[in-house]
Motif scaffolding. Sequence first.
Motif, mmCIF file in Angstrom:
data_model
loop_
_atom_site.group_PDB
_atom_site.id
_atom_site.type_symbol
_atom_site.label_atom_id
_atom_site.label_comp_id
_atom_site.label_asym_id
_atom_site.label_seq_id
_atom_site.Cartn_x
_atom_site.Cartn_y
_atom_site.Cartn_z
ATOM 1 N N PRO A 62 0.832 -1.219 0.000
ATOM 2 C CA PRO A 62 0.000 0.000 0.000
ATOM 3 C C PRO A 62 0.862 1.263 0.000
ATOM 4 N N THR A 63 0.399 2.262 -0.730
ATOM 5 C CA THR A 63 1.161 3.509 -0.839
ATOM 6 C C THR A 63 1.336 4.176 0.515
ATOM 7 N N SER A 64 0.361 4.033 1.392
ATOM 8 C CA SER A 64 0.467 4.653 2.718
ATOM 9 C C SER A 64 1.653 4.098 3.498
ATOM 10 N N TRP A 65 1.994 2.835 3.271
ATOM 11 C CA TRP A 65 3.159 2.260 3.942
ATOM 12 C C TRP A 65 4.428 3.000 3.531
ATOM 13 N N ILE A 66 4.538 3.265 2.228
ATOM 14 C CA ILE A 66 5.724 3.965 1.722
ATOM 15 C C ILE A 66 5.784 5.377 2.309
ATOM 16 N N VAL A 67 4.643 6.028 2.377
ATOM 17 C CA VAL A 67 4.601 7.388 2.940
ATOM 18 C C VAL A 67 5.065 7.380 4.394
ATOM 19 N N TRP A 68 4.625 6.407 5.167
ATOM 20 C CA TRP A 68 5.051 6.318 6.566
ATOM 21 C C TRP A 68 6.534 5.985 6.670
ATOM 22 N N MET A 69 7.034 5.168 5.773
ATOM 23 C CA MET A 69 8.474 4.876 5.759
ATOM 24 C C MET A 69 9.274 6.156 5.554
ATOM 25 N N ILE A 70 8.836 6.978 4.613
ATOM 26 C CA ILE A 70 9.524 8.242 4.348
ATOM 27 C C ILE A 70 9.418 9.165 5.557
ATOM 28 N N PHE A 71 8.253 9.212 6.176
ATOM 29 C CA PHE A 71 8.043 10.080 7.334
ATOM 30 C C PHE A 71 9.007 9.734 8.463
ATOM 31 N N PHE A 72 9.040 8.467 8.858
ATOM 32 C CA PHE A 72 9.891 8.070 9.982
ATOM 33 C C PHE A 72 11.373 8.179 9.617
ATOM 34 N N TRP A 92 20.003 9.862 0.863
ATOM 35 C CA TRP A 92 19.720 9.465 -0.528
ATOM 36 C C TRP A 92 18.673 8.366 -0.572
ATOM 37 N N LEU A 93 18.746 7.436 0.387
ATOM 38 C CA LEU A 93 17.769 6.353 0.427
ATOM 39 C C LEU A 93 16.369 6.915 0.649
ATOM 40 N N THR A 94 16.266 7.910 1.516
ATOM 41 C CA THR A 94 14.962 8.509 1.810
ATOM 42 C C THR A 94 14.360 9.163 0.575
ATOM 43 N N VAL A 95 15.165 9.964 -0.121
ATOM 44 C CA VAL A 95 14.626 10.668 -1.289
ATOM 45 C C VAL A 95 14.387 9.711 -2.452
ATOM 46 N N LEU A 96 15.164 8.645 -2.554
ATOM 47 C CA LEU A 96 14.932 7.668 -3.628
ATOM 48 C C LEU A 96 13.641 6.890 -3.376
ATOM 49 N N ILE A 97 13.363 6.592 -2.117
ATOM 50 C CA ILE A 97 12.074 5.957 -1.803
ATOM 51 C C ILE A 97 10.943 6.890 -2.183
ATOM 52 N N SER A 98 11.132 8.173 -1.904
ATOM 53 C CA SER A 98 10.116 9.157 -2.300
ATOM 54 C C SER A 98 9.969 9.196 -3.812
ATOM 55 N N ALA A 99 11.093 9.153 -4.529
ATOM 56 C CA ALA A 99 11.038 9.177 -5.995
ATOM 57 C C ALA A 99 10.294 7.970 -6.543
ATOM 58 N N PHE A 168 -3.681 13.257 -5.285
ATOM 59 C CA PHE A 168 -4.504 12.334 -6.057
ATOM 60 C C PHE A 168 -5.253 11.329 -5.183
ATOM 61 N N GLY A 169 -5.108 11.446 -3.866
ATOM 62 C CA GLY A 169 -5.848 10.559 -2.976
ATOM 63 C C GLY A 169 -5.344 9.131 -2.964
ATOM 64 N N LEU A 170 -4.054 8.928 -3.237
ATOM 65 C CA LEU A 170 -3.495 7.577 -3.188
ATOM 66 C C LEU A 170 -3.351 7.079 -1.763
ATOM 67 N N VAL A 171 -3.466 7.977 -0.812
ATOM 68 C CA VAL A 171 -3.600 7.599 0.596
ATOM 69 C C VAL A 171 -4.906 8.210 1.095
ATOM 70 N N PRO A 172 -5.620 7.545 1.980
ATOM 71 C CA PRO A 172 -6.914 8.076 2.440
ATOM 72 C C PRO A 172 -6.729 9.351 3.239
ATOM 73 N N PRO A 173 -7.748 10.202 3.279
ATOM 74 C CA PRO A 173 -7.659 11.453 4.034
ATOM 75 C C PRO A 173 -7.348 11.245 5.513
ATOM 76 N N GLU A 174 -7.747 10.087 6.038
ATOM 77 C CA GLU A 174 -7.454 9.811 7.445
ATOM 78 C C GLU A 174 -5.952 9.783 7.706
ATOM 79 N N THR A 175 -5.188 9.440 6.667
ATOM 80 C CA THR A 175 -3.735 9.411 6.813
ATOM 81 C C THR A 175 -3.185 10.809 7.047
#
Length: 500
Positions: A62-72, A92-99, A168-175
């Motif tokens: 799920p895309t939300s998992w990737i977003v949380w990985m970048i956050f932490f 670099w790993l953080t920004v590449l995950i974001s990319a 684009f709403g790839l993660v729910p608004p609750e996120t």
Amino acid sequence: MKPLAFVFPQINRIELNISTVLVLVAALFLAITSGIFAAYGNLYLLIALLGVYGALFVLIVPTSWIVWMIFFSAFLITGPSAYFIRFTQIQWLTVLISASLYLPVIFNILQSKINVLYRRFSINLFLPVAFIFLAVLSSIINHSQFTDILHASRHYFFMWSLMLVFAFGLVPPETFVKIWRALLIIAVLQLPMALYQYFFVARQDARMSPWDAVIGTFQGNIEGGGDSAAMAMMLIIAILTSIALWREQNLKLGWMIWVVIAGIATMILAEVKAMVMLLPVPIALYYRKELVKKPIETAVVMIGVLLLVGGILTAYKDIHYDTSATRVNSAYDSIVNAITPNPGEDSAHVGRVTLLVNWWNNNVVHGEVHNTIFGYGIGAVHSSKAQRGKIASLYEYKIAKTTSVILLWETGILGHLVFLMILLFGAKASADAAKTEYIPSIHRVLLRAGAISLILLVITLPYSNFHLFSIPTQFLMMLMLGQSLYWSNSIKSKNFSKLL
């Protein structure tokens, strides 16, 4: 079978079986290929293979998992790793995950209908595209070195995918709400880290400005300082958000008090005078509508904030200046030194105003029309242990101290103007969406806090470089821009459906 059925709910059982076989065959092929590449020991092939694995991971989970990985990673891992063990490459790993999030964004766009794409297209999406285009164009017409573009790419290109994911709403608004609440916890965690850095690092340091070592969990060096301004910006945003949530009964009073106390205490330990002076701005913007309705309450709050700012700046003398070898005697002296232009100065402590004056003299005054408008290409003012950009190599001191200076040198007036418009139009979209009644109340609070925070980012363009160089700040910027776009699109979709 169940996960695949969840991912592909529209296909029948036969197609599902075929998909399962294809996935297993692909996994087997990758496993065999990995073994072959590992046997040959070709580093570039292994890196390419890791890229393939990473792409598959991003598309599967799920895309939300990737977003949380970048956050932490941005707020809790990247900074301490660089600070304590000098592992700076992890950024670099953080920004590449974001990319990598561009992949689900692209798939989402391809699956969208034309009318959906039309409604999503707006000035708020056009401006980031225009900014990236100008950055690339400036590098091409100036024949920038590949190494300069490579080093600067993480500052200019990779984090925008986060904005698109939110928009684009790839993660729910609750996120959105969960991330904002997690940010409050991150703000509280800065205090114990700052206490350690102040008493066990800064107090033991004999350099001119030992307080630079107090940067919380943000990026920096234990010997040379780091993103204390970015940390302070995050704290101000967290303080504002906690007050806004509490006033709308979306946060307990105890939590709000704890966030405010931890944030202010951390800023006292870190010596971020310019950010402290910025404290009244978000409070004034937040209470501006209540000036007429509740003038006494508003006046009391603003007077309290101003007294707090004065108290912190006064405390800096006893906490920092009197206990170090610096020639600064007070916060006032430090502020005056910072805003006094001295174009002939060539020391390591060139002020921010001086840097702007230098750019003006070397481009506008000398009639460099081409470079004034388009800049010298991204990476031109970038400086690292490995290499220095073509503009950075001309100066003995660091010139990439503020986002305004960086953008003016690298993308010219045009690029700087577009970046400024991104923040301003994002703030307007966020403020407009916050007025829509059908949007849930907690989201309207966060939209209003986001609008004010984007204004703060505008104000600090000539002060710090965290807009481009700080991954946590970029994450927050993309979150605020993305949530404003998401709810703006939601409003447009609702209005569009009423017309049908």
